[in-house]
Structure formats: structure tokens, C-alpha cells
Design a protein around this motif. Structure first.
Motif, PDB file in Angstrom:
ATOM      1  N   PRO A  50       0.754  -1.172  -0.034  1.00  0.00           N
ATOM      2  CA  PRO A  50      -0.014   0.125  -0.113  1.00  0.00           C
ATOM      3  C   PRO A  50       0.844   1.060   0.038  1.00  0.00           C
ATOM      4  O   PRO A  50       0.217   2.330  -0.216  1.00  0.00           O
ATOM      5  N   THR A  51       2.183   1.259   0.338  1.00  0.00           N
ATOM      6  CA  THR A  51       3.032   2.507   0.587  1.00  0.00           C
ATOM      7  C   THR A  51       4.318   2.472  -0.389  1.00  0.00           C
ATOM      8  O   THR A  51       4.527   1.312  -0.760  1.00  0.00           O
ATOM      9  N   ALA A  52       4.571   3.460  -0.534  1.00  0.00           N
ATOM     10  CA  ALA A  52       5.958   3.533  -1.536  1.00  0.00           C
ATOM     11  C   ALA A  52       7.062   2.949  -0.772  1.00  0.00           C
ATOM     12  O   ALA A  52       7.762   2.134  -1.384  1.00  0.00           O
ATOM     13  N   GLU A  53       7.211   3.152   0.593  1.00  0.00           N
ATOM     14  CA  GLU A  53       8.360   2.236   1.188  1.00  0.00           C
ATOM     15  C   GLU A  53       8.054   0.918   1.111  1.00  0.00           C
ATOM     16  O   GLU A  53       9.146   0.005   0.934  1.00  0.00           O
ATOM     17  N   ASN A 124      -2.873  -8.906   0.953  1.00  0.00           N
ATOM     18  CA  ASN A 124      -3.199  -8.106   2.343  1.00  0.00           C
ATOM     19  C   ASN A 124      -1.726  -7.741   3.042  1.00  0.00           C
ATOM     20  O   ASN A 124      -0.905  -8.755   3.052  1.00  0.00           O
ATOM     21  N   PRO A 125      -1.342  -6.810   3.242  1.00  0.00           N
ATOM     22  CA  PRO A 125       0.246  -6.369   3.445  1.00  0.00           C
ATOM     23  C   PRO A 125       0.718  -7.111   4.751  1.00  0.00           C
ATOM     24  O   PRO A 125       1.860  -7.687   4.767  1.00  0.00           O
ATOM     25  N   VAL A 126      -0.343  -6.959   5.715  1.00  0.00           N
ATOM     26  CA  VAL A 126       0.244  -7.756   7.056  1.00  0.00           C
ATOM     27  C   VAL A 126       0.524  -9.196   6.860  1.00  0.00           C
ATOM     28  O   VAL A 126       1.446  -9.850   7.402  1.00  0.00           O
ATOM     29  N   ALA A 127      -0.493  -9.738   6.073  1.00  0.00           N
ATOM     30  CA  ALA A 127      -0.616 -11.489   5.977  1.00  0.00           C
ATOM     31  C   ALA A 127       0.585 -11.688   5.037  1.00  0.00           C
ATOM     32  O   ALA A 127       1.482 -12.748   5.259  1.00  0.00           O
ATOM     33  N   ASP A 128       0.855 -10.855   4.062  1.00  0.00           N
ATOM     34  CA  ASP A 128       2.012 -11.205   3.013  1.00  0.00           C
ATOM     35  C   ASP A 128       3.222 -10.989   3.986  1.00  0.00           C
ATOM     36  O   ASP A 128       4.153 -11.823   3.726  1.00  0.00           O
ATOM     37  N   LEU A 129       3.373  -9.852   4.954  1.00  0.00           N
ATOM     38  CA  LEU A 129       4.739  -9.607   5.413  1.00  0.00           C
ATOM     39  C   LEU A 129       4.842 -10.669   6.412  1.00  0.00           C
ATOM     40  O   LEU A 129       6.020 -11.205   6.719  1.00  0.00           O
ATOM     41  N   ALA A 130       3.823 -11.090   7.174  1.00  0.00           N
ATOM     42  CA  ALA A 130       3.911 -12.242   8.143  1.00  0.00           C
ATOM     43  C   ALA A 130       4.615 -13.655   7.350  1.00  0.00           C
ATOM     44  O   ALA A 130       5.327 -14.509   8.157  1.00  0.00           O
ATOM     45  N   GLU A 131       3.989 -13.817   6.226  1.00  0.00           N
ATOM     46  CA  GLU A 131       4.447 -14.931   5.327  1.00  0.00           C
ATOM     47  C   GLU A 131       5.860 -14.932   5.207  1.00  0.00           C
ATOM     48  O   GLU A 131       6.690 -15.855   4.979  1.00  0.00           O
ATOM     49  N   ASN A 132       6.287 -13.637   4.698  1.00  0.00           N
ATOM     50  CA  ASN A 132       7.711 -13.470   4.493  1.00  0.00           C
ATOM     51  C   ASN A 132       8.768 -13.673   5.751  1.00  0.00           C
ATOM     52  O   ASN A 132       9.847 -14.131   5.521  1.00  0.00           O
ATOM     53  N   MET A 133       8.128 -13.098   6.815  1.00  0.00           N
ATOM     54  CA  MET A 133       8.996 -13.269   7.952  1.00  0.00           C
ATOM     55  C   MET A 133       9.315 -14.942   8.128  1.00  0.00           C
ATOM     56  O   MET A 133      10.400 -15.118   8.456  1.00  0.00           O
ATOM     57  N   ALA A 134       8.198 -15.540   8.098  1.00  0.00           N
ATOM     58  CA  ALA A 134       8.327 -17.093   8.231  1.00  0.00           C
ATOM     59  C   ALA A 134       9.209 -17.628   7.127  1.00  0.00           C
ATOM     60  O   ALA A 134      10.005 -18.495   7.400  1.00  0.00           O
ATOM     61  N   TYR A 177       6.247  -4.770   8.694  1.00  0.00           N
ATOM     62  CA  TYR A 177       4.980  -5.628   9.407  1.00  0.00           C
ATOM     63  C   TYR A 177       4.433  -4.713  10.577  1.00  0.00           C
ATOM     64  O   TYR A 177       3.179  -4.360  10.475  1.00  0.00           O
ATOM     65  N   LYS A 178       5.133  -4.143  11.514  1.00  0.00           N
ATOM     66  CA  LYS A 178       4.870  -3.434  12.550  1.00  0.00           C
ATOM     67  C   LYS A 178       4.317  -2.159  12.522  1.00  0.00           C
ATOM     68  O   LYS A 178       3.352  -1.779  12.582  1.00  0.00           O
ATOM     69  N   LYS A 179       4.816  -1.627  11.312  1.00  0.00           N
ATOM     70  CA  LYS A 179       4.320  -0.259  10.805  1.00  0.00           C
ATOM     71  C   LYS A 179       2.812  -0.403  10.363  1.00  0.00           C
ATOM     72  O   LYS A 179       2.008   0.478  10.550  1.00  0.00           O
ATOM     73  N   TYR A 180       2.730  -1.483   9.320  1.00  0.00           N
ATOM     74  CA  TYR A 180       1.392  -1.557   8.813  1.00  0.00           C
ATOM     75  C   TYR A 180       0.488  -1.869   9.803  1.00  0.00           C
ATOM     76  O   TYR A 180      -0.918  -1.522   9.632  1.00  0.00           O
TER      77      TYR A 180
END
Lengths: 185, 161
Positions: A50-53, A124-134, A177-180
Motif C-alpha cells: 500500500p505505500t511507497a516504502e 493483504n500487506p500484514v498477511a504477506d509480510l507475516a508469510e515473508n518473515m516465516a 509489518y509492525k508499521k502496517y
């Protein structure tokens, strides 16, 4: 678009032939926790960040993973250099030779072909990022298994480098993840 | 023997000026050195940030987030010849650029870190151009000499002897 650079991110110069390790290391190219899957995972997910970063981070880590694919394939190529068919058969690569000859093929250590079924992009960015952390943690542990199985420093050093990159990527995914999460996603 | 690219002479003498380049090669002995302290002057931006050489060695420019595995310690990366020495310097600078790139994606307003990123980016670009002139292009758009060089061996997965 992409531009190729004719160099590796980290030097690889393996002098000792080791067919067994080649069979194991190939999983970090085509296995469930490998670099190809990592590239495809982040590359696919970047389109719905969702964001540029977020777009930037997913894009840039994805591109880095492509370089890691080449590192893994370089290691496998050098580990197999000069191997005869007899040696492949003695060291667990008979089936691989039957299917692929001396070709580098994206599979796991058991020869199971690469599949996108081992990765997810769910929009969904938090779901995707949680996947990536794993994913980064699983890749880190896979590198640790590989390091445990060899005593060749020419192999251990690039594996330590790649393992550390998983540590770094995990850290940034976790921060995003925390930011989102705070932003309410 | 290695050309010392660990001091400011290196970039100065490998500038764009042709006569400066000649000057460098004829006097190169003066600058031969393997101390590899090129970055040491610039290390104090933030104390937990490693220099590019140390960063590449352990795979992490941000020492506070470095997590070693058991007691493993990667060996120091050493170049065997001048070509490898150039390549290693480029790899170090590109590594630092990449790690700062990821940081800046999340902290784009950190001007101090952006300055460091810009410095490494410019240095790696310069070195890459010098490498391309001496040994062949690393990027397709560096293949602007009199003949086509891009396809030539060795490719990165091949060990050059």
C-alpha cells in the motif's frame, strides 16, 4: 525492467568436488525455502503493497534474491565440476542424471520440482509480510542445516553470507509489518 | 602485487582524464599497498555501521543486527590477483549500497545514511567503469569499446584461472 550485472554479490570459488553437497544445496534454488521462491514471493506481493516504502522494500529484496539464485546455481555447478556419471550414481544423483543430465534444474534435494504452491501472495500487506518473515526464518534454518553438513570453508563462507541475508531481510520485513499493523492493515 | 585502491589517489588517478590514467600506471608502484584501509576514514558515521569490506564479509552492514551461527566466523575475503582485487572492491561497495538501499526504503528521510549511500554508489560506479575498461563489461551498457565483449568468458559462475 531488469538489467543483468555480470558478477556475483559475493565471491564463490569452490575447489573441492562434492556431489552429495550439490544434491543438498540445490534445494536453495528450487526447494520450498529457496531463493527462487523468495524472489517470486516478494516480486508478486509488491504489486499490492500500500505505500511507497513497502513497494520499494519488496521490489529491492526480490531483486536481491535473483542474485542469490545465481549464487546457489554457481555453487552447484562448481561442486559438480568434473563429476563422472559413475560418481553421480554413487552419490545419490542417479535419478537426477536420468531426468536432467548435468543440467541445473530448480528442484529440492529430493528432486521434487520447484512449485509456486510453496509460496503465497494474498493481497493483504500484514498477511504477506507475516508469510515473508516465516519464509526468511525457514530459509535461515535451511542454510544452517547445509552448513552443518560440510566442513569445506569454500562452501561454508558463501552459505554463512546467504544465511545472514535472511537475518537482514527478516528484520526489515518485521519492521514493515509492525508499521502496517499500526496503520490498521 | 595489488594496486592500492585503498587511498584517495586511486580514484583521483583513475578519473576520466586519459593523461591522469597514464600517470597512475607509470607511478603505480608508489601506491601499491595491501592494507585495505580505504574506508577507515569514513567509518564513523554511525558507530554500529560496518565498512563495506567488513559488511560483505559477514553479510550484514548493520553490526547491531548481526546474528552469527554457532561459532562460525567467515574467513576474510582475499583477492588472488589484481582483477579479483578490483572485483572484490566492487562487490564490497555494491553490498554496502544494497544494504543501505533496504534501510533507506524504510527510513528515506535519514539524510546522513543517504549521503553514505550516495558515496558508495558513486565509488562503485567509478570502479565498475574502470573494471569494464580493463577486463570487459559488467553491464551491457558498458560494452562501448571497438568490439563486442559482453559474451566473453568467464561468466560469474565460472572460476577464472
Amino acid at each position: 525492467m531488469f538489467k543483468y550485472e555480470k558478477k556475483l554479490p559475493y565471491p564463490i570459488d569452490i575447489k573441492r568436488k562434492d556431489i552429495k553437497m550439490a544434491k543438498f544445496i540445490i534445494t536453495q534454488f528450487g526447494g520450498p525455502n529457496g531463493e527462487l521462491g523468495a524472489f517470486l514471493r516478494y516480486f508478486s506481493q509488491k504489486f499490492t503493497m500500500p505505500t511507497a516504502e513497502g513497494k520499494a522494500l519488496l521490489n529491492d529484496i526480490a531483486v536481491e534474491e535473483m542474485g542469490h539464485c545465481e549464487m546457489i546455481c554457481t555453487m552447484v555447478t562448481q561442486l559438480l565440476k568434473g563429476a563422472t556419471v559413475e560418481e553421480l550414481m554413487e552419490n545419490g544423483l542417479s535419478a537426477n542424471y536420468a531426468e536432467h543430465g548435468m543440467g541445473i534444474y530448480p528442484s529440492d534435494s529430493n528432486g521434487f520440482p520447484f512449485t509456486a504452491a510453496s509460496l503465497q501472495s494474498i493481497g493483504n500487506p500484514v498477511a504477506d509480510l507475516a508469510e515473508n518473515m516465516a519464509a526468511e526464518e525457514k530459509a535461515r534454518v535451511t542454510y544452517e542445516h547445509l552448513i552443518d553438513m560440510t566442513n569445506d570453508d569454500d562452501l561454508i563462507d558463501p552459505l554463512l553470507f546467504l544465511r545472514q541475508r535472511e537475518v537482514v531481510h527478516y528484520k526489515w520485513f518485521k519492521e514493515l509489518y509492525k508499521k502496517y499493523k499500526k496503520m490498521g492493515y | 602485487m595489488f594496486i592500492n585502491i585503498d587511498d584517495d589517489y586511486f580514484l583521483k588517478y583513475y578519473g576520466t582524464n586519459e593523461s591522469e590514467k597514464t600517470k597512475f600506471s607509470s607511478n603505480s608502484d608508489k601506491y601499491l599497498d595491501n592494507k585495505m584501509n580505504y574506508y577507515s576514514k569514513k567509518d564513523n558515521y554511525k558507530k554500529d555501521i560496518l565498512n563495506p569490506k567488513e559488511g560483505l564479509n559477514i553479510g550484514n552492514l548493520f553490526y547491531d543486527s548481526y546474528i552469527p551461527y554457532k561459532n562460525y566466523k567467515p574467513r576474510e575475503l582475499v583477492a588472488k590477483n589484481e582483477k579479483e582485487h578490483f572485483m572484490l572492491k566492487i562487490q564490497e561497495l555494491c553490498f554496502a549500497q544494497n544494504d543501505l538501499n533496504l534501510y533507506l526504503d524504510l527510513y528515506p528521510n535519514d539524510q546522513e545514511m543517504f549521503n553514505l549511500f550516495r558515496q558508495y554508489t558513486l565509488e562503485s560506479e567509478k570502479l565498475s567503469r574502470i573494471y569494464a575498461e580493463k577486463y570487459g563489461p559488467l553491464e551491457l551498457n558498458q560494452d562501448t569499446g571497438s568490439e563486442y565483449m559482453w559474451y566473453q568468458n568467464p561468466w560469474p559462475w565460472e572460476v577464472s584461472k
